[in-house]
Design a protein around this motif. Structure first.
Motif, PDB file in Angstrom:
ATOM      1  N   LEU A 284       0.826  -1.209   0.000  1.00  0.00           N
ATOM      2  CA  LEU A 284       0.000   0.000   0.000  1.00  0.00           C
ATOM      3  C   LEU A 284       0.857   1.255   0.000  1.00  0.00           C
ATOM      4  N   ASP A 285       1.909   1.257   0.809  1.00  0.00           N
ATOM      5  CA  ASP A 285       2.812   2.406   0.858  1.00  0.00           C
ATOM      6  C   ASP A 285       3.451   2.652  -0.501  1.00  0.00           C
ATOM      7  N   THR A 286       3.897   1.579  -1.153  1.00  0.00           N
ATOM      8  CA  THR A 286       4.493   1.702  -2.489  1.00  0.00           C
ATOM      9  C   THR A 286       3.466   2.222  -3.484  1.00  0.00           C
ATOM     10  N   PHE A 287       2.260   1.673  -3.430  1.00  0.00           N
ATOM     11  CA  PHE A 287       1.196   2.095  -4.339  1.00  0.00           C
ATOM     12  C   PHE A 287       0.897   3.584  -4.177  1.00  0.00           C
ATOM     13  N   VAL A 288       0.749   4.031  -2.943  1.00  0.00           N
ATOM     14  CA  VAL A 288       0.445   5.442  -2.676  1.00  0.00           C
ATOM     15  C   VAL A 288       1.581   6.327  -3.185  1.00  0.00           C
ATOM     16  N   ASP A 289       2.821   5.892  -2.969  1.00  0.00           N
ATOM     17  CA  ASP A 289       3.974   6.660  -3.439  1.00  0.00           C
ATOM     18  C   ASP A 289       3.989   6.743  -4.966  1.00  0.00           C
ATOM     19  N   VAL A 290       3.793   5.617  -5.637  1.00  0.00           N
ATOM     20  CA  VAL A 290       3.808   5.609  -7.105  1.00  0.00           C
ATOM     21  C   VAL A 290       2.650   6.444  -7.645  1.00  0.00           C
ATOM     22  N   LEU A 291       1.476   6.318  -7.051  1.00  0.00           N
ATOM     23  CA  LEU A 291       0.324   7.089  -7.499  1.00  0.00           C
ATOM     24  C   LEU A 291       0.579   8.594  -7.346  1.00  0.00           C
ATOM     25  N   ALA A 292       1.186   8.982  -6.233  1.00  0.00           N
ATOM     26  CA  ALA A 292       1.511  10.402  -6.017  1.00  0.00           C
ATOM     27  C   ALA A 292       2.500  10.897  -7.070  1.00  0.00           C
ATOM     28  N   ARG A 293       3.472  10.063  -7.432  1.00  0.00           N
ATOM     29  CA  ARG A 293       4.441  10.471  -8.449  1.00  0.00           C
ATOM     30  C   ARG A 293       3.801  10.535  -9.831  1.00  0.00           C
ATOM     31  N   LEU A 294       2.895   9.595 -10.142  1.00  0.00           N
ATOM     32  CA  LEU A 294       2.162   9.659 -11.410  1.00  0.00           C
ATOM     33  C   LEU A 294       1.362  10.956 -11.496  1.00  0.00           C
ATOM     34  N   LYS A 295       0.699  11.308 -10.385  1.00  0.00           N
ATOM     35  CA  LYS A 295      -0.088  12.541 -10.346  1.00  0.00           C
ATOM     36  C   LYS A 295       0.811  13.758 -10.539  1.00  0.00           C
ATOM     37  N   ALA A 296       1.933  13.770  -9.846  1.00  0.00           N
ATOM     38  CA  ALA A 296       2.860  14.900  -9.978  1.00  0.00           C
ATOM     39  C   ALA A 296       3.361  15.021 -11.416  1.00  0.00           C
ATOM     40  N   ASN A 297       3.680  13.911 -12.048  1.00  0.00           N
ATOM     41  CA  ASN A 297       4.130  13.938 -13.440  1.00  0.00           C
ATOM     42  C   ASN A 297       3.022  14.459 -14.344  1.00  0.00           C
ATOM     43  N   ALA A 298       1.792  13.999 -14.118  1.00  0.00           N
ATOM     44  CA  ALA A 298       0.656  14.462 -14.942  1.00  0.00           C
ATOM     45  C   ALA A 298       0.440  15.957 -14.746  1.00  0.00           C
ATOM     46  N   GLU A 299       0.514  16.448 -13.504  1.00  0.00           N
ATOM     47  CA  GLU A 299       0.344  17.878 -13.250  1.00  0.00           C
ATOM     48  C   GLU A 299       1.431  18.692 -13.918  1.00  0.00           C
ATOM     49  N   ARG A 300       2.672  18.176 -13.888  1.00  0.00           N
ATOM     50  CA  ARG A 300       3.791  18.863 -14.527  1.00  0.00           C
ATOM     51  C   ARG A 300       3.564  18.949 -16.035  1.00  0.00           C
ATOM     52  N   ILE A 301       3.053  17.878 -16.623  1.00  0.00           N
ATOM     53  CA  ILE A 301       2.754  17.863 -18.062  1.00  0.00           C
ATOM     54  C   ILE A 301       1.684  18.891 -18.387  1.00  0.00           C
ATOM     55  N   VAL A 302       0.605  18.888 -17.582  1.00  0.00           N
ATOM     56  CA  VAL A 302      -0.509  19.820 -17.832  1.00  0.00           C
ATOM     57  C   VAL A 302      -0.045  21.254 -17.652  1.00  0.00           C
ATOM     58  N   ASP A 303       0.695  21.526 -16.591  1.00  0.00           N
ATOM     59  CA  ASP A 303       1.158  22.887 -16.329  1.00  0.00           C
ATOM     60  C   ASP A 303       2.157  23.347 -17.382  1.00  0.00           C
ATOM     61  N   GLY A 304       2.876  22.400 -17.993  1.00  0.00           N
ATOM     62  CA  GLY A 304       3.850  22.746 -19.024  1.00  0.00           C
ATOM     63  C   GLY A 304       3.220  23.023 -20.365  1.00  0.00           C
ATOM     64  N   ASP A 305       1.977  22.578 -20.563  1.00  0.00           N
ATOM     65  CA  ASP A 305       1.280  22.806 -21.845  1.00  0.00           C
ATOM     66  C   ASP A 305       0.738  24.199 -21.970  1.00  0.00           C
TER      67      ASP A 305
END
Length: 147
Positions: free
Chosen positions: A126-147
């Motif tokens: 669960l800890d790994t999942f939450v960490d990976v999900l948070a990083r996926l979200k951060a990457n997606a936000e960075r992509i959106v903010d960069g567009d």
């Protein structure tokens, strides 16, 4: 080199989210409340009074969607709209005692459903999942903010 999951991650996250949403929907159905409505009254219970705009920001929903939810919650006697103290154009939305009682009654069912969702998954996973999900979200936000 392309990761075999690259093309699947978005779909898998979306598919899991839809299934989790449906499982919450079935848990809430006996109480005549939807997950969206449940989220709003919980946000209001935690924060106290909020404007519609603040609710939209917190829940990441469109204002039109929030309006529909609030209209339904108001008809059910679960929220009240008062004049905002500092903005004449806005309402300060808060929950009623009826909503507080609903939260008290429904909370055990939602906690039970949450526990069912994590059956067979240990804390490390669960800890790994939450960490990976948070990083996926951060990457997606960075992509959106960069567009």
């Amino acid at each position: 080199m392309e990761n075999k999951h690259n093309s699947l991650i978005g779909f898998l996250v979306y598919d899991a989210q839809r299934c989790i949403f449906r499982s919450l929907e079935t848990a809430l159905k006996p109480y005549d409340i939807t997950p969206g409505q449940w989220n709003l009254i919980n946000q209001l219970e935690r924060a106290g009074e909020l404007s519609q705009k603040e609710l939209a920001q917190i829940t990441r929903k469109e204002q039109a969607t929030i309006t529909r939810y609030l209209d339904t919650l108001e008809r059910k006697g679960l929220i009240v709209r008062n004049k905002h103290k500092s903005d004449r154009r806005a309402h300060a939305i808060s929950i009623t005692d009826k909503a507080r009682e609903l939260i008290r009654v429904v909370q055990p069912a939602t906690l039970d459903r949450a526990n069912q969702l994590i059956e067979g998954i240990d804390q490390r996973e669960l800890d790994t999942f939450v960490d990976v999900l948070a990083r996926l979200k951060a990457n997606a936000e960075r992509i959106v903010d960069g567009d």
